[in-house]
Design an enzyme around this catalytic site. Structure first.
Site, mmCIF file in Angstrom:
data_model
loop_
_atom_site.group_PDB
_atom_site.id
_atom_site.type_symbol
_atom_site.label_atom_id
_atom_site.label_comp_id
_atom_site.label_asym_id
_atom_site.label_seq_id
_atom_site.Cartn_x
_atom_site.Cartn_y
_atom_site.Cartn_z
ATOM 1 N N GLU A 117 -0.539 4.758 -0.439
ATOM 2 C CA GLU A 117 -1.341 5.976 -0.594
ATOM 3 C C GLU A 117 -0.454 7.202 -0.423
ATOM 4 O O GLU A 117 0.391 7.240 0.487
ATOM 5 C CB GLU A 117 -2.461 6.045 0.446
ATOM 6 C CG GLU A 117 -3.636 5.147 0.128
ATOM 7 C CD GLU A 117 -3.636 3.934 1.009
ATOM 8 O OE1 GLU A 117 -2.531 3.434 1.318
ATOM 9 O OE2 GLU A 117 -4.733 3.492 1.380
ATOM 10 N N ARG A 168 -2.091 -2.108 -18.596
ATOM 11 C CA ARG A 168 -3.374 -1.398 -18.551
ATOM 12 C C ARG A 168 -3.300 -0.324 -17.468
ATOM 13 O O ARG A 168 -2.955 -0.620 -16.320
ATOM 14 C CB ARG A 168 -4.520 -2.351 -18.207
ATOM 15 C CG ARG A 168 -4.627 -3.559 -19.093
ATOM 16 C CD ARG A 168 -5.945 -4.259 -18.943
ATOM 17 N NE ARG A 168 -6.968 -3.496 -19.642
ATOM 18 C CZ ARG A 168 -7.103 -3.482 -20.963
ATOM 19 N NH1 ARG A 168 -6.301 -4.178 -21.736
ATOM 20 N NH2 ARG A 168 -8.046 -2.760 -21.531
ATOM 21 N N LYS A 228 -2.600 1.014 -25.051
ATOM 22 C CA LYS A 228 -3.063 0.888 -26.448
ATOM 23 C C LYS A 228 -1.850 1.000 -27.366
ATOM 24 O O LYS A 228 -0.978 0.145 -27.317
ATOM 25 C CB LYS A 228 -4.145 1.925 -26.726
ATOM 26 C CG LYS A 228 -5.387 1.743 -25.841
ATOM 27 C CD LYS A 228 -6.506 2.691 -26.208
ATOM 28 C CE LYS A 228 -7.776 2.406 -25.450
ATOM 29 N NZ LYS A 228 -7.929 3.197 -24.218
ATOM 30 N N THR A 288 -4.546 6.438 -21.763
ATOM 31 C CA THR A 288 -4.285 5.115 -21.219
ATOM 32 C C THR A 288 -2.846 4.779 -21.585
ATOM 33 O O THR A 288 -2.215 5.483 -22.380
ATOM 34 C CB THR A 288 -5.220 4.045 -21.825
ATOM 35 O OG1 THR A 288 -5.105 4.109 -23.243
ATOM 36 C CG2 THR A 288 -6.649 4.258 -21.402
ATOM 37 N N ASP A 342 -7.802 13.793 -24.727
ATOM 38 C CA ASP A 342 -7.727 12.401 -24.270
ATOM 39 C C ASP A 342 -7.070 11.639 -25.420
ATOM 40 O O ASP A 342 -7.718 11.320 -26.422
ATOM 41 C CB ASP A 342 -9.141 11.880 -23.985
ATOM 42 C CG ASP A 342 -9.146 10.408 -23.598
ATOM 43 O OD1 ASP A 342 -8.128 9.723 -23.817
ATOM 44 O OD2 ASP A 342 -10.180 9.935 -23.097
ATOM 45 N N TYR A 344 0.854 -1.201 0.000
ATOM 46 C CA TYR A 344 0.000 0.000 0.000
ATOM 47 C C TYR A 344 0.881 1.240 0.000
ATOM 48 O O TYR A 344 1.805 1.343 0.805
ATOM 49 C CB TYR A 344 -0.884 0.021 1.250
ATOM 50 C CG TYR A 344 -2.296 -0.389 0.959
ATOM 51 C CD1 TYR A 344 -3.025 0.288 -0.018
ATOM 52 C CD2 TYR A 344 -2.899 -1.431 1.638
ATOM 53 C CE1 TYR A 344 -4.325 -0.089 -0.306
ATOM 54 C CE2 TYR A 344 -4.205 -1.805 1.354
ATOM 55 C CZ TYR A 344 -4.910 -1.132 0.382
ATOM 56 O OH TYR A 344 -6.194 -1.481 0.093
HETATM 57 N N1 DSN Z 1 -12.712 0.616 -24.844
HETATM 58 C C1 DSN Z 1 -11.656 1.400 -25.441
HETATM 59 C C2 DSN Z 1 -11.642 1.266 -26.915
HETATM 60 O O1 DSN Z 1 -11.759 0.146 -27.370
HETATM 61 O O2 DSN Z 1 -11.481 2.230 -27.644
HETATM 62 C C3 DSN Z 1 -11.682 2.803 -25.033
HETATM 63 O O3 DSN Z 1 -11.689 2.884 -23.659
#
Ligand code: DSN
Length: 428
Positions: free
Chosen positions: A62, A246, A240, A237, A211, A60
């Site tokens: 925090e 993730r 990707k 994120t 974003d 932990y």
């Molecule tokens: N679910 C994602 C996507 O496939 O674009 C976005 O969060």
């Protein structure tokens, strides 16, 4: 360095929990035996997965480096500081918060920091390629705040059909005076003109947020323009195109905003950070800082263009007419077929090509059915595929979609997909 007796490996899992081991092993085979073309997915390196599967899951922490609530955080401070420094270098900005558990959490924290319930902001609606967290009525971003959605160009006679309608963005900004303008999408195949958005934001005194979850790896690798210095806030994120574990990330050049985001992430919307994932982020950012990653990012885009060109040659209509980034959106309705996105994605999956059904601009079908198929090249590029394979893949997609689900036709495509998968091993 000697191996830890508690090293968490799949072999030890097999010995201790055969049921879970078998499920993971089956998933490993599924990934190896199929073409992963979901635009938001990728294959993380073994190094990233080693960090995420490490003992750093045990603690932990925090708080933030140097200001934790529990003892024993020295190594966690080191790894979080490293992730922060690498993130700042990668995206060329001054402040980074690496704690958001996901892109949705990153966006929630930004909204929590900057907006009061009922405040107006501008974004693209989910069905036009936006995101659940950009104002969907079923998400907190739509329930607690007031999204106003700017349009795409819907006029099919215009050459920029399916592109963002920047003139409308500027007009709506002056009309609605939003507190925040949000750009960045989950199914938009074109370059985002951050400078033009800045102009719109300045016209009404709004903050500008990007974003970049989908295109983060392209930005980091220099194959999409950077949101900096135009945007005040950047969320993303990390899993990707960026090919990390993730997770989420918030970036800014503004110290005052950075302080507010830190408070909004913890204690505002999250508790203990996922330190094993932050270690994985540090590894991924380190990988993305290497010159090889620039080659990767450029190849992702070249592959998407090759895929798009061949699909167009075969008669398919694409949303916005093509692509500038990692994704391609087939518009089945405009292509003149009765097939829905739901049916098409199912036939492709039966053929070993993993995609998702997706709405297209002005879609007449529901989000559960849709008139589009979204394709992406990040994962196939990670496997080492180039333009020549993309032409083959486009032809396989064409055959699967035109098969109307006929079993022997699908089976033939499946065999060729197997061949490709064998020739392009999973990365290590
Ligand atoms: N679910 C994602 C996507 O496939 O674009 C976005 O969060």
């Amino acid at each position: 360095m000697t191996a830890s007796p508690h090293a968490s490996t799949l072999e030890t899992l097999e010995a201790t929990d055969e049921q879970v081991f078998k499920i993971i092993a089956a998933e490993e085979r599924r990934q190896a035996d199929t073409l992963e073309m979901i635009a938001s997915e990728n294959h993380a390196s073994s190094a990233v997965m080693a960090a995420v599967g490490s003992c750093m899951t045990n603690k932990y922490c925090e708080g933030y480096p140097g200001k934790r609530y529990y003892s024993g955080c020295a190594h966690y401070d080191e790894v979080e500081n490293l992730a922060i420094e690498r993130a700042k270098k990668l995206f060329g900005c001054k402040f980074a918060n690496v704690q958001p558990h996901s892109g949705a959490n990153a966006n929630l924290a930004v909204f929590f920091a900057l907006l009061e319930p009922g405040d107006t902001y501008m974004s693209v609606v989910l069905s036009d390629g936006g995101h659940l967290t950009h104002g969907s009525p079923v998400n907190i971003s739509g329930k607690w705040f007031k999204p106003v959605h700017y349009p795409l160009v819907y006029d099919q006679a215009r050459p920029d059909f399916g592109h963002i309608d920047y003139d409308a963005v500027e007009t709506m900004a002056r009309q609605h005076k939003p507190k925040l303008i949000l750009c960045g999408y989950s199914a938009y195949p074109r370059i985002i003109d951050f400078e033009r958005f800045r102009k719109a934001a300045d016209s009404c005194g709004a903050l500008l947020m990007a974003d970049i979850a989908h295109i983060a790896g392209l930005v980091a690798g220099g194959s999409h323009p950077s949101p900096f210095p135009h945007c005040d806030i950047v969320t993303t994120t990390t899993h990707k195109t960026l090919r990390g574990p993730r997770g989420g990330l918030i970036l800014t050049d503004n110290e005052g905003l950075a302080t507010r985001f830190n408070k909004a992430v913890f204690p505002g919307t999250q508790g203990g950070p996922l330190m094993h994932v932050i270690a994985g982020k540090a590894v991924a950012f380190g990988e993305a800082l290497k010159p090889e990653f620039q080659h990767y990012a450029h190849q992702v885009v070249r592959n998407a263009k090759a895929l798009a060109d061949e699909l167009i040659r075969l008669g398919w209509k694409l949303s916005s007419g093509g692509t500038d980034n990692h994704l391609v959106l087939i518009d089945l309705a405009r292509s003149g077929v009765q097939t829905s996105g739901k049916e098409g994605a199912l036939w492709l999956e039966q053929a070993g090509i993993i995609t998702n059904k997706n709405t297209v601009a002005n879609d007449q079908r529901s989000p559960f059915v849709t008139s589009g198929i979204r394709l992406g090249t990040p994962a196939l590029t990670t496997r080492g595929m180039h333009e020549v394979q993309m032409i083959t893949v486009a032809q396989l997609i064409d055959r699967a979609l035109k098969s109307c689900g006929e079993a022997s036709a699908i089976e033939k495509v499946r065999e060729e997909v197997h061949g490709l998968c064998k020739a392009f091993a999973m990365p290590h």
